[in-house]
Scaffold this active site. Structure first.
Site, mmCIF file in Angstrom:
data_model
loop_
_atom_site.group_PDB
_atom_site.id
_atom_site.type_symbol
_atom_site.label_atom_id
_atom_site.label_comp_id
_atom_site.label_asym_id
_atom_site.label_seq_id
_atom_site.Cartn_x
_atom_site.Cartn_y
_atom_site.Cartn_z
ATOM 1 N N SER A 71 32.962 2.291 -35.741
ATOM 2 C CA SER A 71 32.291 3.479 -35.500
ATOM 3 C C SER A 71 33.134 4.704 -35.202
ATOM 4 C CB SER A 71 31.605 3.551 -34.365
ATOM 5 O OG SER A 71 30.862 4.475 -33.839
ATOM 6 N N TYR A 98 30.053 2.160 -25.307
ATOM 7 C CA TYR A 98 30.081 1.966 -26.678
ATOM 8 C C TYR A 98 31.286 2.386 -27.522
ATOM 9 C CZ TYR A 98 28.261 1.387 -31.326
ATOM 10 O OH TYR A 98 28.195 1.295 -32.765
#
Length: 253
Positions: free
Chosen positions: A134, A147
């Site tokens: 990510s 996250y």
């Protein structure tokens, strides 16, 4: 025969990747905790192999890998670690159990699947692991703290294992997109300021296309979308303070 095993395959990026690789002649295996959606996708793809799986269950992971790979001579050309969960919000407003679950699935689950896949990858020429990274693994991202931490772990694991597994002929890399239009993002009740400013410009199919490119032309890190690609390469040569300033600006309330 090219084989790909995808975790988190029932929807979003995993499902888009399954459709693309299947359409291009690969033998596809699907893993996800959502059995109903998984079965529907498997049927759509002509009854491909699939199994309900919680990647946090180490014994179930080993059994699933063995079941799929035994159908293909004990070989696995590509493992796509796509399973992951996400929660937007202020750190203190999210229950500690949710933070722990994010790390369990996104980090420990990925470790367990990759570890179980090793003997099948090792015996396969051109074997690869693609991890779902990510943009939040480039610099810590507010309002998605756990996250972001999990994707830093994925980035570090990718870099270390890519070097370590060279001796086995296994390439390890990750995909690093910013926000993607998936059910996981759409169902969030909190909108981070960074998302509001950057927007959601990528679809699941864009990430599937990047996975296809990665399977053919492997890199350690594959940033996706022109703006984040520019930010990624700028971050490689600029002082960390510049990345911090940019993230602070994007995430301001």
């Amino acid at each position: 025969m090219n084989t790909i095993l995808i975790t988190g395959a029932a929807s979003g990026i995993g499902a888009a990747t399954a459709r693309l690789f299947h359409a291009r002649g690969w033998q596809v295996g699907l893993l996800d905790i959502n059995h109903r959606a998984l079965a529907e996708l498997a049927a759509e793809l002509g009854g491909v192999w699939h199994a309900e799986l919680d990647v946090g269950d180490a014994s179930a992971v080993r059994e699933a890998l063995q079941d799929f790979c035994s159908l293909h001579g004990g070989r696995l050309r590509l493992l796509f670690n796509c399973a992951g969960i996400l929660r937007f919000g202020h750190f203190e407003d999210i229950a500690l159990e949710e933070h722990a679950r994010i790390l369990q699935i996104n980090v420990l689950g990925l470790l367990q699947v990759t570890h179980a896949a090793f003997p099948y990858l090792k015996g396969t020429p051109g074997a690869q692991v693609i991890n779902m990274g990510s943009a939040s693994g480039l610099y810590g991202t507010p309002h998605m703290v756990s996250y972001s931490a999990s994707k830093f772990a994925v980035r570090g694991l990718t870099e270390a294992l890519e070097l370590e597994w060279r001796r086995h002929g296994i390439h390890v890399g990750d995909l690093m997109p910013p926000f993607v239009r998936t059910p996981m993002v759409a169902q969030q009740s909190f909108e981070p300021p960074a998302l509001r400013r950057m927007g959601v410009k990528l679809a699941a199919e864009d990430i599937a296309a990047a996975a296809w490119l990665q399977a053919r032309h492997a890199k350690v890190h594959r940033p996706i979308q022109w703006l984040f690609t520019l930010m990624y390469w700028a971050g490689q040569v600029s002082p960390p303070a510049v990345s911090r300033m940019l993230m602070g600006w994007l995430s301001r309330d």
